[in-house]
Design an enzyme around this catalytic site. Structure first.
Site, mmCIF file in Angstrom:
data_model
loop_
_atom_site.group_PDB
_atom_site.id
_atom_site.type_symbol
_atom_site.label_atom_id
_atom_site.label_comp_id
_atom_site.label_asym_id
_atom_site.label_seq_id
_atom_site.Cartn_x
_atom_site.Cartn_y
_atom_site.Cartn_z
ATOM 1 N N TRP B 118 0.874 -1.153 -0.113
ATOM 2 C CA TRP B 118 -0.014 -0.052 0.086
ATOM 3 C C TRP B 118 0.787 1.181 0.115
ATOM 4 O O TRP B 118 0.534 2.171 -0.673
ATOM 5 C CB TRP B 118 -0.950 -0.077 1.208
ATOM 6 N N ASP B 188 -1.380 6.380 6.449
ATOM 7 C CA ASP B 188 -2.637 5.367 6.069
ATOM 8 C C ASP B 188 -2.582 4.542 7.219
ATOM 9 O O ASP B 188 -1.935 3.558 7.445
ATOM 10 C CB ASP B 188 -1.983 4.964 4.752
ATOM 11 N N LYS B 212 -12.056 -2.370 7.704
ATOM 12 C CA LYS B 212 -11.169 -3.237 8.412
ATOM 13 C C LYS B 212 -12.011 -3.252 9.697
ATOM 14 O O LYS B 212 -12.420 -4.203 10.200
ATOM 15 C CB LYS B 212 -9.837 -2.659 8.563
#
Lengths: 378, 378
Positions: B118, B188, B212
């Protein structure tokens, strides 16, 4: 854990609490759709998890996404050569994505036909990317109608011609697409999406946020032709690239899984319970017809319609009271009768009754009866 | 309509159908949250409509949005001078929005610390907007750890320093924020958001997709400092402007109403049932500890952990089998026991057990028992 009796009571109570919701969006959904969502919320059949918990790469979601697209293609009779994308960000992000993908590199202006608030906002975002030509703008006329064919000031060629099929705020709707003079036609169908048949082959791109006729807020549906998709640059920000989104089948990143699921249930309901889009259109005309009849019979003495008859929306009916000082009393009395979210947008004032697919005929009848009663008692 | 008995049966059946879902996201949600969504799905108390049907300008949503933000501020102890935004588009749109808003006009590069998939993707999008300096990238080391303080190659000043607190795919997590040398820290936190306390005052901006620990897919939460918000240009595309989104209180256009509602229920559950983020962190450590114990006791003979011990994630446990040919049998046998979505990302292979807040301790215990059993029988 609630007991059986509690649950029985709570379902009946919930249904009895439901009002007639004339909100312009997010808006009313079909009760059978809500009941199916509710029934399967703890575990989607075959998935062992809630639809809120399943991976966007799971077989369950593969099936949801495939059927959602297939149903849409069937309902709208989408021809070969068009891609269906399930995106996020609402129409406002499309106002930007469309010029970002389609305006640059053509050496041509994008033409915008502005029949209300949303078309104007779309043009504002397009100007950040290049030349915008306004082919028609009825701001001076207070956005009460769509243009006639002869009124459009279109250049010889445009990178695309953008219009808004139904202006939610003004309640103004095109009966048929405008002539784009051979340039690709791009249309914001947000507020009349799935309300009737559309000849998709006339368009380069159609887009809609879901929260009017098609599902919950947070889902955007784009139908784009392969030939227009070719223009989408390869060096764009990934999330903003139609080309990448199409290549990845709406799974460039995690889509709004729940939104696509509700969309699927709504399309099933439209096909199986309503009987498709021609039936939906007849129903919409019948429902709004009840309200327009009251406005027309009144002749402008008590109720003042916003849109001109030929441009009236079959989704959002907009009107005011001749005596505007009575408007708060109208809203309050309507709410007492379970008719809510009728207040017009602040830019137009008055009232807006949104009668999307999921509004039952009874809702329109109740509103008509209330309007007649309110006039009689004031 | 289903009968009382049908409903009773169907709720019990649904709960009995539920598996232990180790999906990396969309991921498991707390059962009490799902039950509350289910209970109120036909009519949100006081609203007369489903939460899927209420206007984003309604009083009901005013209250939802306000409480969602208040709960987040309480849980994370967000200081004054930070704004909370509820957006769409996932982390991938943030990969673009962050450089679009914060990189230009500074005359400084943005520095990226890359500890997995990511972080690498985030840097790719940033390069479209300006100079990117990679302060660390463990690609050669296969992303098994986070850097030590001395290893970062930071320029004297950066427009911002970006990192990924927890790399979902590799299962690599920072224990504490890296030193950014006085430049604004941007993080992030998608896959460890709300899994433990964070000193927000150390950050210029934090962002997380919800799917999540925090809710369904389709919602993104951004916490941004006022001083960093000042940089956000006034001529950006509206939907991409942090400044506009903040000015409009996350209602620049229609937000993901349902997503914010579920986020609100999750934050209530975290506070009232889990006892806040310190308790959540202890719980996460205990759950993943059960799995790491198996990996450590094994000593690499049967199970091969991916991440180095000091960088191990307390959310996503990544490992392989020494005999990789047994991996399909592991997945199948686990699924037989109701332990699903354990397959690792295709780029890493093997397994990934995601143990987010909503995974009960029992799920971790069952997985541990299964891993011991599978080793014993193979």
């Amino acid at each position: 854990m609630t007991s059986m009796l509690d649950r029985q009571t709570s379902t009946e109570q919930a249904l009895s609490q439901r009002v007639f919701n004339f909100s312009p969006g997010p808006a009313v959904l079909p009760v059978p759709v809500l009941q199916e969502i509710q029934r399967d919320l703890l575990a989607l059949p075959g998935a062992g998890s809630s639809v809120l918990e399943i991976s966007h790469r799971s077989e369950s979601f593969d099936a949801i996404l495939a059927e959602a697209e297939a149903n849409l293609r069937e309902l709208l009779d989408v021809p070969e050569g068009y891609r269906v994308l399930f995106l996020q960000g609402g129409a406002l992000l499309q106002f930007s994505m469309i010029p970002i993908n389609l305006l640059g590199g053509q050496g041509l202006p994008a033409s915008y036909i502005v029949t209300g608030t949303w078309g104007r906002k779309a043009a504002v975002e397009a100007r950040r990317e290049g030349r915008v030509h306004v082919a028609w703008d009825d701001a001076d006329g207070n956005y009460v109608r769509v243009p006639n064919a002869g009124e459009l000031d279109l250049p010889e060629a445009s990178s695309y011609v953008h219009y808004t099929s139904n202006e939610t705020i003004q309640g103004v709707q095109f009966r048929r697409p405008p002539e784009a003079g051979g340039s690709p036609l791009v249309c914001d169908v947000s507020s009349d999406f799935l309300s009737g048949p559309v000849d998709v082959s006339k368009f380069g791109l159609l887009y809609a946020c879901a929260q009017k006729n098609a599902g919950p807020a947070g889902l955007t549906v784009v139908i784009v032709s392969d030939w227009l998709l070719e223009r989408s640059g390869s060096d764009l920000h990934s999330m903003l690239s139609f080309r990448l989104q199409a290549e990845k089948g709406s799974r460039l990143n995690t889509p709004n899984v729940f939104g696509v699921y509700v969309f699927l249930l709504v399309t099933r309901w439209l096909r199986d319970e309503i009987g498709g889009l021609a039936a939906a259109a007849a129903r919409a005309e019948a429902k709004t017809g009840l309200i327009y009849e009251v406005l027309d019979a009144d002749g402008g003495e008590f109720y003042v319609p916003h849109a001109e008859p030929a441009s009236r929306s079959h989704m959002n009916v907009t009107f005011r009271l001749r005596r505007t000082e009575l408007e708060p009393a109208f809203v309050a009395a309507a709410a007492d009768r379970g008719l809510v979210a009728l207040k017009g947008h602040r830019s137009v004032g008055g009232f807006r009754a949104s009668l999307y697919n999921a509004m039952p005929m009874e809702g329109a009848e109740r509103l008509r009866d209330f309007m007649l009663e309110f006039r009689a008692t004031h």
